[in-house]
Design an enzyme around this catalytic site. Sequence first.
Site, PDB file in Angstrom:
ATOM      1  N   ASP A  50      31.320  -4.424  18.182  1.00  0.00           N
ATOM      2  CA  ASP A  50      30.188  -4.992  18.907  1.00  0.00           C
ATOM      3  C   ASP A  50      30.604  -5.652  20.222  1.00  0.00           C
ATOM      4  O   ASP A  50      30.941  -4.979  21.183  1.00  0.00           O
ATOM      5  CB  ASP A  50      29.451  -5.957  17.983  1.00  0.00           C
ATOM      6  CG  ASP A  50      28.051  -6.318  18.486  1.00  0.00           C
ATOM      7  OD1 ASP A  50      27.721  -5.992  19.635  1.00  0.00           O
ATOM      8  OD2 ASP A  50      27.292  -6.933  17.726  1.00  0.00           O
TER       9      ASP A  50
ATOM     10  N   HIS B  56      23.270  -4.075  12.519  1.00  0.00           N
ATOM     11  CA  HIS B  56      23.106  -5.412  11.953  1.00  0.00           C
ATOM     12  C   HIS B  56      22.192  -5.381  10.724  1.00  0.00           C
ATOM     13  O   HIS B  56      22.663  -5.555   9.617  1.00  0.00           O
ATOM     14  CB  HIS B  56      22.617  -6.438  12.980  1.00  0.00           C
ATOM     15  CG  HIS B  56      23.445  -6.510  14.208  1.00  0.00           C
ATOM     16  ND1 HIS B  56      24.796  -6.786  14.176  1.00  0.00           N
ATOM     17  CD2 HIS B  56      23.129  -6.328  15.523  1.00  0.00           C
ATOM     18  CE1 HIS B  56      25.277  -6.774  15.407  1.00  0.00           C
ATOM     19  NE2 HIS B  56      24.297  -6.496  16.239  1.00  0.00           N
TER      20      HIS B  56
END
Length: 451
Positions: free
Chosen positions: A319, A268
């Site tokens: 993810d 991220h």
Amino acid sequence: MTRLWFETALLPTGWANDVAIDIAEGRIEAITSGAVPGQGDERHALALPGLPNLHSHAFQRAFAGGTEVRGPTGDSFWTWREAMYRAVDRMDPEHIQAIAAQVYVEMLEAGFIRVGEFHYLHHDRDGAPYADIGELAHRIAAAAQETGIALTLLPVFYAHGGFGAQAPNHGQRRFINSVDSFGRLIESARRATSSLPDAVVGIAPHSLRAATAGEIGAILPLAEGGPIHIHVAEQTKEVDDCLGWSGQRPVEYLLDHAPVDAHWCFIHATHMSDDETRRMAQSGAVAGLCPITEANLGDGIFPAPDFLAAGGRYGVGSDSNVQIDAAGELRLLEYSQRLAHRARNVLALSEGRSTGGALFDASLNGGAQALGAVAALTVGAPADLVSLDVEHPALAGRTGAAALDAWIFAAARPAVDCVWRRGDKLVENGRHRARHAVEARFRAALTKIAS
């Protein structure tokens, strides 16, 4: 010996025409451009190297689409996390394996050929370790074996519930390990993957919320030169909490307190200052971007142009697996930048360059680095290839980089035709050969979890 012939193929040197690829014992033995197809050659139109998926939590596929109802006080990543904890409470090892197999089938059908499984669900429902502490790591490896996907297994170290070594909460009980028990977990994970070709084992301190700097330092030798992944700066609350605890922002803290280099992947890294962006790029660490999940969770937008201008590298992952779509991750990465900067073709970076080509090349190379693997059509590499369906309406008349642009930005339905892993054709006509059996087990698992 197997020979595949393609009208065009993306090689490390660029696009080439009339390409014959000879495969022996799962590896590329020879690549010949300008080749005439032989009578026994399997012929296809367009070949790409398989794309690495550098960040997956396979078990989260079980509740994809199930958290889209607004709560009484508004929703955020943090309310979603509570829903995730509740879902975890109902899963057993058979469920985990069935869910992971479904996820990996969908990844292969989407054009992902290697997965970085950020694996943090370790223990039984009451938080007690299984007789083999790596029981669920073995289940992940079994799902990879069944589906054929290449696996980089990243067992997660998770010890705390917040910055400053806060006690974990009840929902985190299945994740928790000490430094010593994590060492045993890594040993079990290596046994689990020992029979998988080209498997890689790394480590993943979950986050600065869940692991202290001292604990991160203590587990680093367990990586044995392999990948090191960590969640960082996904949410603004995380940044604020880190500042309140340490006086530093998360990426800043990591760069100052850990030996960050090219083995690291910062997952991220959404909320960085200009200085953090520059320093992270210069460290050699890969940015692990998950645009579909980041949009689904309301995380924010990664500062991609500044990061790339400073020499940074990135890859993409799925993810939470709310939607598994290789082209979709690349498309949303670019579209998020267009929205943020009110411009087009932001990540192409230079005049005349294909945006799809730039996205694919960067994600291929960054993803391979992050997963400790080779991802290229080159002699000696595993024969991991993807062919696109040039009969797809979006690809009509398109070749080379223009076909990549069409696949990523214009194909409303999947355009992957075939996928080979070590020369073994796992996907044909867009469908994995084990899909029927895997999907049946997945449906049964979800029905049982929901009951």
